[in-house]
Design an enzyme around this catalytic site. Structure first.
Site, short mmCIF file in Angstrom:
data_model
loop_
_atom_site.label_atom_id
_atom_site.label_comp_id
_atom_site.label_asym_id
_atom_site.label_seq_id
_atom_site.Cartn_x
_atom_site.Cartn_y
_atom_site.Cartn_z
N TRP A 138 0.84 -1.20 0.00
CA TRP A 138 0.00 0.00 0.00
C TRP A 138 0.87 1.25 0.00
CZ3 TRP A 138 0.55 -3.43 3.94
CH2 TRP A 138 0.71 -2.98 5.25
N ASP A 139 0.80 2.15 0.99
CA ASP A 139 1.46 3.47 0.91
C ASP A 139 2.85 3.34 0.27
OD1 ASP A 139 -0.76 4.21 2.31
OD2 ASP A 139 0.30 4.93 4.08
N ARG A 192 3.04 11.86 11.89
CA ARG A 192 3.61 10.81 11.04
C ARG A 192 3.88 11.33 9.63
NH1 ARG A 192 -1.97 8.53 12.05
NH2 ARG A 192 -3.24 8.94 10.21
N ASP A 193 4.32 10.41 8.78
CA ASP A 193 4.51 10.62 7.34
C ASP A 193 5.58 11.65 7.01
OD1 ASP A 193 2.39 8.88 7.25
OD2 ASP A 193 0.92 10.32 6.49
N GLU A 239 -2.90 13.56 5.21
CA GLU A 239 -1.91 12.49 5.17
C GLU A 239 -0.91 12.67 4.02
OE1 GLU A 239 -3.34 8.71 7.22
OE2 GLU A 239 -4.68 8.89 5.50
#
Length: 427
Positions: free
Chosen positions: A44-45, A193-194, A266
């Protein structure tokens, strides 16, 4: 100027109230690819290995993708609980070989979530989200931004490999003033995050962008007597390295607030073109504040400088979204510059499903949960940018990642979906 909490640039409710699907932003319906390049895995990501200046890295004819990965023996909804970063390499940007885990067993956190990777003079720097604590008996959702140094790339007759004696360390944690700590959170989810590495071409400052939440105390009233909306307090955070050292960072005020609008901005990242800064984020329909109808989509904002007055692209921020009859088919979009266009990679999420929310997936029989999850790369989108406007130009095949200068072989050459607007092979 659009301003929000503490006078910062903001995605306002007035702009978000205008969100709509149009011919310029709806992606075609996607079928699974005829051949899954990631057999045996949920993928995924995703993000490409980039050079320090942000361009896609090409190492002796190879390009590299990193992605959150798990075995596909798991139910798709359980993949986040064991996520680890794997890497894949390709010589043509279409056929990907599995390189294995990016790290050994010493990564921080009980699992690793999304981030970015940077290639600089033979060295690989990795930035990721350390979620939970390594060795914890019960999963927690503490998040901090971590970094790893010591990776090196080797290319030989067997292909490309990334190895090294990785040194992992915590780079950033929320301070409770600019960025909400977990114990301050009142929202539906908590985010810190990210991390995404970025060097500003105008002045050369070195930065990390990340997803966060802006602290909003219960005594404040930023949402005009709507306390429920005040619990939706997403932001795009930023930290600066005073010396350019990719391991030393200082928190700075957010680039963009979404207080009263959205809880999760995100995977924030930038594309800079001729002095114009395009800021992109992904978000879900269920993370919008009450009273706002948004979608699972790539959203974008534009400013005249890194610290400029960001305003929503197209007036509402929608750059690319899933069609109404396949609202969850793709997610986690990442844009990169490709000459006259911007190309956008994402992952193939839940298809053949038109429920009102993703919560309905859990009510399906397990075989149906597995069948309806793509778990691989989605078709690459082609986006045109013109000042404050963007337009979906068409698509490439699943998981195609051309380098700048390489020609495109689009599925749709005319800018709109052909036939029934579907990409890929039949189910």
């Amino acid at each position: 100027m659009l301003t929000g909490h503490d006078g910062r640039a903001a995605w306002t409710r007035a702009a978000a109230d205008r969100i709509e699907r149009t011919d310029d932003n709806v992606a075609p319906i996607v079928y699974p690819p005829a051949t899954d390049r990631f057999d045996g895995l949920h993928v995924w990501d995703t993000w490409p290995l980039r050079n320090r200046d942000g361009s896609l890295a090409e190492i002796e004819g190879h390009r590299v993708l990193c992605a959150l990965t798990s075995t596909d023996e798991l139910l798709p909804g359980k993949r986040h609980d064991v996520a680890a970063i794997y890497y894949f390499h390709s010589t043509d940007g279409a056929t990907w070989e599995h390189g294995g885990p990016l790290f050994d067993g010493d990564a921080l956190g009980s699992r690793q979530w999304a981030g970015s990777t940077m290639y600089d003079d033979g060295d690989v720097y990795a930035f990721y989200t350390a979620s939970g604590r390594r060795g914890e008996a019960e999963l927690t959702y503490t998040q901090r931004i971590a970094g790893a140094t010591g990776g090196t790339v080797t290319v030989d007759g067997g292909g490309l490999s990334i190895d090294g004696d990785w040194d992992h360390r915590t780079l950033l944690e929320p301070d409770g003033e600019l960025y909400e700590r977990e114990d301050q959170s009142r929202g539906m989810t908590y985010t810190f995050r990210d991390p995404w590495f970025f060097e500003d071409p105008d002045g050369g400052g070195t930065y990390l962008l990340f997803e966060a939440n802006t602290p909003v105390s219960e005594s404040e009233d930023p949402c005009d007597d709507d306390p429920a909306a005040a619990e939706f307090n997403g932001s795009v955070g930023i930290a600066r390295s005073p010396t350019g050292d990719p391991t030393a960072w200082e928190l700075e005020p957010p680039l963009l607030d979404a207080v009263c609008v959205n809880q999760e901005l995100e995977r924030p990242h930038l594309v800079v073109r001729d002095g114009t800064y395009y800021l992109f984020v992904s978000s879900h329909q269920h993370t919008f504040a009450p009273g706002i109808e948004g979608y699972d989509a790539l959203y974008g904002f534009v400013a005249d400088g890194l610290r400029g007055e960001y305003r929503p692209l197209n007036g509402d921020g929608v750059v690319a979204t899933n069609p109404a009859n396949a609202p969850f088919q793709s997610y986690s979009w990442t844009a990169y510059d490709h000459g006259e266009e911007v190309l956008v990679v994402s992952f193939f999420n839940y298809f053949d499903y038109a429920g009102e929310t993703l919560d309905g997936i859990a009510d399906l029989p397990e075989p149906e949960q597995r069948r309806r999850f793509g778990g691989t790369l989605a078709p690459t989108l082609r986006i045109g940018l013109d000042g404050d406007r963007s337009r979906l130009l068409g698509t490439l095949e699943h998981g195609v990642v051309p380098l700048p200068g390489e020609g495109l072989d689009p599925v749709d050459r005319g800018g709109r979906p052909r036939g029934d607007g579907r990409v890929g092979g039949p189910y």
